[in-house]
Design a protein around this motif. Sequence first.
Motif, PDB file in Angstrom:
ATOM      1  N   VAL A 169      -8.574  -5.284   8.171  1.00 40.88           N
ATOM      2  CA  VAL A 169      -9.826  -5.289   8.456  1.00 40.88           C
ATOM      3  C   VAL A 169     -10.509  -4.000   8.299  1.00 40.88           C
ATOM      4  CG1 VAL A 169     -11.386  -5.421  10.629  1.00 40.88           C
ATOM      5  CG2 VAL A 169      -8.793  -7.429  10.799  1.00 40.88           C
ATOM      6  N   PRO A 170     -11.975  -4.402   7.337  1.00 42.43           N
ATOM      7  CA  PRO A 170     -12.390  -3.930   6.968  1.00 42.43           C
ATOM      8  C   PRO A 170     -13.221  -2.785   8.168  1.00 42.43           C
ATOM      9  CG  PRO A 170     -13.517  -5.570   6.420  1.00 42.43           C
ATOM     10  CD  PRO A 170     -12.575  -5.781   6.886  1.00 42.43           C
ATOM     11  N   VAL A 171     -12.456  -1.948   9.012  1.00 48.33           N
ATOM     12  CA  VAL A 171     -13.297  -1.508  10.122  1.00 48.33           C
ATOM     13  C   VAL A 171     -14.587  -1.446   9.929  1.00 48.33           C
ATOM     14  CG1 VAL A 171     -13.451  -0.195  12.447  1.00 48.33           C
ATOM     15  CG2 VAL A 171     -11.032  -1.508  11.481  1.00 48.33           C
ATOM     16  N   THR A 172     -15.349   0.120   8.358  1.00 51.53           N
ATOM     17  CA  THR A 172     -15.813   0.667   7.965  1.00 51.53           C
ATOM     18  C   THR A 172     -15.690   0.649   6.316  1.00 51.53           C
ATOM     19  OG1 THR A 172     -15.122   2.818   7.640  1.00 51.53           O
ATOM     20  CG2 THR A 172     -15.679   2.147  10.068  1.00 51.53           C
ATOM     21  N   PRO A 173     -16.600   0.815   5.327  1.00 49.90           N
ATOM     22  CA  PRO A 173     -16.672   0.869   4.651  1.00 49.90           C
ATOM     23  C   PRO A 173     -15.540   1.748   3.801  1.00 49.90           C
ATOM     24  CG  PRO A 173     -19.052   0.963   4.929  1.00 49.90           C
ATOM     25  CD  PRO A 173     -17.724   1.447   6.017  1.00 49.90           C
ATOM     26  N   ASN A 174     -15.375   2.180   4.650  1.00 50.60           N
ATOM     27  CA  ASN A 174     -14.205   3.393   3.882  1.00 50.60           C
ATOM     28  C   ASN A 174     -12.394   3.016   4.677  1.00 50.60           C
ATOM     29  OD1 ASN A 174     -16.034   5.286   3.199  1.00 50.60           O
ATOM     30  ND2 ASN A 174     -15.572   6.792   4.314  1.00 50.60           N
ATOM     31  N   SER A 175     -12.475   1.776   5.469  1.00 51.68           N
ATOM     32  CA  SER A 175     -10.974   1.599   5.471  1.00 51.68           C
ATOM     33  C   SER A 175     -10.583   0.836   4.724  1.00 51.68           C
ATOM     34  CB  SER A 175     -11.619   0.246   6.403  1.00 51.68           C
ATOM     35  OG  SER A 175     -11.852   0.421   7.072  1.00 51.68           O
ATOM     36  N   ILE A 176      -9.186   1.254   4.267  1.00 49.30           N
ATOM     37  CA  ILE A 176      -7.889   0.484   3.834  1.00 49.30           C
ATOM     38  C   ILE A 176      -8.294  -1.207   3.514  1.00 49.30           C
ATOM     39  CG2 ILE A 176      -5.194   0.530   2.597  1.00 49.30           C
ATOM     40  CD1 ILE A 176      -5.802   3.628   2.874  1.00 49.30           C
ATOM     41  N   THR A 177      -8.259  -1.833   3.109  1.00 47.02           N
ATOM     42  CA  THR A 177      -7.814  -3.060   3.153  1.00 47.02           C
ATOM     43  C   THR A 177      -6.924  -3.794   2.715  1.00 47.02           C
ATOM     44  OG1 THR A 177      -9.454  -2.775   0.917  1.00 47.02           O
ATOM     45  CG2 THR A 177     -10.144  -3.192   3.742  1.00 47.02           C
ATOM     46  N   ASP A 178      -5.907  -3.692   1.527  1.00 49.90           N
ATOM     47  CA  ASP A 178      -4.608  -3.528   1.567  1.00 49.90           C
ATOM     48  C   ASP A 178      -3.342  -3.118   1.707  1.00 49.90           C
ATOM     49  OD1 ASP A 178      -3.819  -2.733  -1.469  1.00 49.90           O
ATOM     50  OD2 ASP A 178      -5.788  -2.572  -1.577  1.00 49.90           O
ATOM     51  N   PHE A 179      -2.124  -4.025   1.591  1.00 47.89           N
ATOM     52  CA  PHE A 179      -1.163  -2.766   2.084  1.00 47.89           C
ATOM     53  C   PHE A 179      -0.613  -1.744   0.693  1.00 47.89           C
ATOM     54  CE2 PHE A 179       3.849  -2.287   1.720  1.00 47.89           C
ATOM     55  CZ  PHE A 179       3.999  -1.889   3.534  1.00 47.89           C
ATOM     56  N   ALA A 181      -2.312  -0.033  -1.497  1.00 48.75           N
ATOM     57  CA  ALA A 181      -2.557   1.257  -1.390  1.00 48.75           C
ATOM     58  C   ALA A 181      -2.808   1.710   0.276  1.00 48.75           C
ATOM     59  CB  ALA A 181      -4.743   0.865  -0.961  1.00 48.75           C
ATOM     60  N   PHE A 182      -2.325   0.919   1.141  1.00 47.23           N
ATOM     61  CA  PHE A 182      -1.908   1.982   2.405  1.00 47.23           C
ATOM     62  C   PHE A 182      -0.859   1.979   2.192  1.00 47.23           C
ATOM     63  CE2 PHE A 182      -0.503   1.578   6.869  1.00 47.23           C
ATOM     64  CZ  PHE A 182      -1.297   2.773   7.692  1.00 47.23           C
ATOM     65  N   ALA A 183       0.014   1.883   0.967  1.00 46.91           N
ATOM     66  CA  ALA A 183       1.422   2.242   1.276  1.00 46.91           C
ATOM     67  C   ALA A 183       1.290   3.305   0.432  1.00 46.91           C
ATOM     68  CB  ALA A 183       2.088   1.328   0.578  1.00 46.91           C
ATOM     69  N   GLN A 184       0.932   3.784  -0.634  1.00 42.29           N
ATOM     70  CA  GLN A 184       0.400   4.543  -1.221  1.00 42.29           C
ATOM     71  C   GLN A 184      -0.061   6.252  -0.585  1.00 42.29           C
ATOM     72  OE1 GLN A 184       1.897   5.405  -4.726  1.00 42.29           O
ATOM     73  NE2 GLN A 184       0.845   7.224  -4.228  1.00 42.29           N
ATOM     74  N   GLU A 185      -1.003   5.932  -0.121  1.00 36.45           N
ATOM     75  CA  GLU A 185      -1.772   6.351   1.710  1.00 36.45           C
ATOM     76  C   GLU A 185      -0.386   6.985   2.221  1.00 36.45           C
ATOM     77  OE1 GLU A 185      -4.947   8.829   3.580  1.00 36.45           O
ATOM     78  OE2 GLU A 185      -4.632   7.875   1.870  1.00 36.45           O
ATOM     79  N   LEU A 186       0.294   6.622   2.180  1.00 41.39           N
ATOM     80  CA  LEU A 186       1.598   7.067   3.716  1.00 41.39           C
ATOM     81  C   LEU A 186       2.371   7.664   2.419  1.00 41.39           C
ATOM     82  CD1 LEU A 186       2.686   3.938   5.770  1.00 41.39           C
ATOM     83  CD2 LEU A 186       0.972   5.874   5.860  1.00 41.39           C
ATOM     84  N   VAL A 187       2.279   7.759   1.367  1.00 43.49           N
ATOM     85  CA  VAL A 187       3.304   8.626   0.998  1.00 43.49           C
ATOM     86  C   VAL A 187       2.221  10.303   0.202  1.00 43.49           C
ATOM     87  CG1 VAL A 187       3.787   8.972  -2.089  1.00 43.49           C
ATOM     88  CG2 VAL A 187       4.060   6.861  -1.078  1.00 43.49           C
ATOM     89  N   THR A 188       1.475  10.266   0.423  1.00 46.44           N
ATOM     90  CA  THR A 188       0.286  10.943   0.229  1.00 46.44           C
ATOM     91  C   THR A 188       0.948  11.723   1.571  1.00 46.44           C
ATOM     92  OG1 THR A 188      -0.855  10.473  -1.541  1.00 46.44           O
ATOM     93  CG2 THR A 188      -1.885  12.417   0.201  1.00 46.44           C
ATOM     94  N   VAL A 189       0.553  10.957   2.851  1.00 46.22           N
ATOM     95  CA  VAL A 189       0.578  11.905   4.137  1.00 46.22           C
ATOM     96  C   VAL A 189       2.292  11.955   4.353  1.00 46.22           C
ATOM     97  CG1 VAL A 189       0.752  10.889   6.356  1.00 46.22           C
ATOM     98  CG2 VAL A 189      -0.767  10.346   5.401  1.00 46.22           C
ATOM     99  N   LYS A 190       2.873  11.617   4.282  1.00 43.92           N
ATOM    100  CA  LYS A 190       4.086  12.613   3.937  1.00 43.92           C
ATOM    101  C   LYS A 190       4.561  13.628   3.294  1.00 43.92           C
ATOM    102  CE  LYS A 190       9.045  11.303   4.531  1.00 43.92           C
ATOM    103  NZ  LYS A 190      10.612  10.050   4.287  1.00 43.92           N
ATOM    104  N   LYS A 191       4.129  13.673   2.051  1.00 41.18           N
ATOM    105  CA  LYS A 191       4.047  15.004   1.094  1.00 41.18           C
ATOM    106  C   LYS A 191       3.302  15.644   1.773  1.00 41.18           C
ATOM    107  CE  LYS A 191       2.696  16.234  -3.088  1.00 41.18           C
ATOM    108  NZ  LYS A 191       2.271  16.031  -4.662  1.00 41.18           N
TER     109      LYS A 191
END
Length: 272
Positions: A169-179, A181-191
């Motif tokens: 859900v787009p809680v704000t305009p900055n929210s990630i809205t598909d899996f 993109a989110f999976a790629q974000e998690l790669v960065t987080v883990k790194k």
Amino acid sequence: MTEPQSSGTTLRTLTRGLEVLETIAAADGTMTAKAIARTLDLNLGTCYHILKTLQQDEFVIRLRNGAYVVGARAARLSKTVNLHTRPEPALSALLVGLNQKTRETVYISGWYHGVVTLQEWIAGSHILSVGNLDVGYSGYLHTRASCKAILAHLPSTRVEAMLPPESFVPVTPNSITDFDAFAQELVTVKKNGFAVDNEEFEIGVSCIAAPFFDEYRNPVGAFAVSAPTTRFAKEMHVLAIHVRDAADRATAYLRTEATGATVTPLDNHRLA
């Protein structure tokens, strides 16, 4: 067998009642029936009916000025949530230390029945209101730094099972809205070793979080620090150091408790 037609209405009434109760709890004695109805876009008559029921059952109390506060039965529910989600005393102590070092609002989250849940938080020296974020909150995993910090260390298949498409859900305009993109974000987080919520949960507020692990290297929780975005941008590097230090100390504590062998925060990086 087809359910009775009234069941949908009954469930909708229950939902509205819970929304009214949640609104009263968040307002902390500042909202009248008219204000509640306006906030929730409820018919005033319906709102009065719900409030009367909640009041009769001691879930809310009507004050002399016409505003409502949480009643004894709702307070007992809150106490039960706090009791079952409360972190270990040693982890709470680390949260206090994080609050003292940063002077910002800090949080600790962990697993509760398979869901990443906010377990405890301490307000900073500056007033900061972050939506309806409180103990027991477990919504919008894709927007919260603490959730991203934990999920980054889980198998992708498990994360995908926890976050079906309708979750984004787009809680704000900055929210990630598909899996993807989110999976790629998690790669960065883990790194990086930490996660950032860049106004994804609430506009004007940013957050940074770092995970901690058990003796089997499973992510069991996360510490987080939030601040107004303007201040966060200036202090992010320092906040990252403090939040990772708290997480490392939590991991060392949990591993020491489980194995009996003394583990230091430095050892965590060697074992990771």
